[in-house]
Design a protein around this motif. Sequence first.
Motif: not given
Length: 306
Positions: A112-119, A163-169, A173-174, A189-194
Amino acid sequence: MSNRDYSLSDVVALLVESGDNASTFYRYSDDVPMPSVEVLSEIVEDLRTVLFPGYYGPSEITPDTMPYYIGSTLDRVERHLADQINRGYCFVCDKNKVDRCQDCETRSRNMARAFITKLPEIRELLLSDVEAAYDGDPAAKTHGETIFCYPSIRTMTNHRIAHELYKLGVDIIPRIIGEMAHSDTGIDIHPGATIGRSFFMDHGTGTVIGETCVIGDNVRVYQGVTLGAKSFPKGDDERLIKGLPRHPLVEDDVIIYAGATILGRVTIGKGAVIGGNVWITRDVPAGAQIVQSRAMQQSFSDGGGI
C-alpha cells in the motif's frame, strides 16, 4: 416432483447437495473476509479526489487547505488499501491451498505504501491523458470538461491505479478496480495492459484491451475497438496456458477508428492509421493507412499486412 411441489426446505436441500463437491460453489474461510467491492469503490473515489482535487470531493478546497485534505485522505486510503490487499492475497492463498503467509499484513502495508508513492507519476500520466482528450476532441470546450465528463478519463484513472497495483503483484484487487470502470463506462481494459502517455478513447464504449497489450504514446482509439488475442494455446493438461504475450503491440502516434479488431501478438507500426471495422491479424508497417477498400487491402496484403 414438479416445480410447484417444491417446499422451501426442498430447495435449500437441493442447493446444498448440488454444491457439496463443487469448489466454485462457495468459498469458506473462518477468519479471512473477502475483499469488499464497496470499500474498494470508496478507495478509488478517494484517489480520484486526490488526483483531481476540486473536480471530485469537496469543491471548496483552497491552496491553503489542500495539503491537509490530501494528507488525511491518503492516510485513510493507505490503511484501507492495505486491508483490502491483505484480503485479496488471502483469497488467492485459500484458493490455491497455499500455506498462509506469516507476514502477510506487513507485506500488504508495504505494498500500500509503495502504491501511494506512485501517485505523482499516475497524476502526471493522467494529466497527459486529459490533454490528449482536450486536443483530440473538437467538442471539448475545457480541460475540466474532459476530467468531469469523459468516460476515457474516468476509465484511465481506474486503469492507471489498477495497473500500478498489478505491477506490485497485488492479487485480485486490480481486476476488481478495472471492472468497476467497465461497469461504469462499457470500456474493458485488463489491469495488466501497459498504456503510454497521452492516451485517448474517443467515445470508448465497447473498447476492449487485453492483458498483455502494450500501447505507446499519443495513441487514439474510438468506440468498439478490440485489441485482443487470436488463439489460446493449451498445455499438456489441456488447460489454457496463462500469462503468455498474446495481445497487440501498438506503437506511438497510432489512430484506430471505430469497430476495428486487432488480434494476436502483432505490431501496429508508429503513425499507422487503422480504419473502421477492419480485421487485422498481421503486422502493420509504420505510417500505413488501412481502410475498408478492396484495392488497398489487396495492395497491403501483398506486402504482409492484413
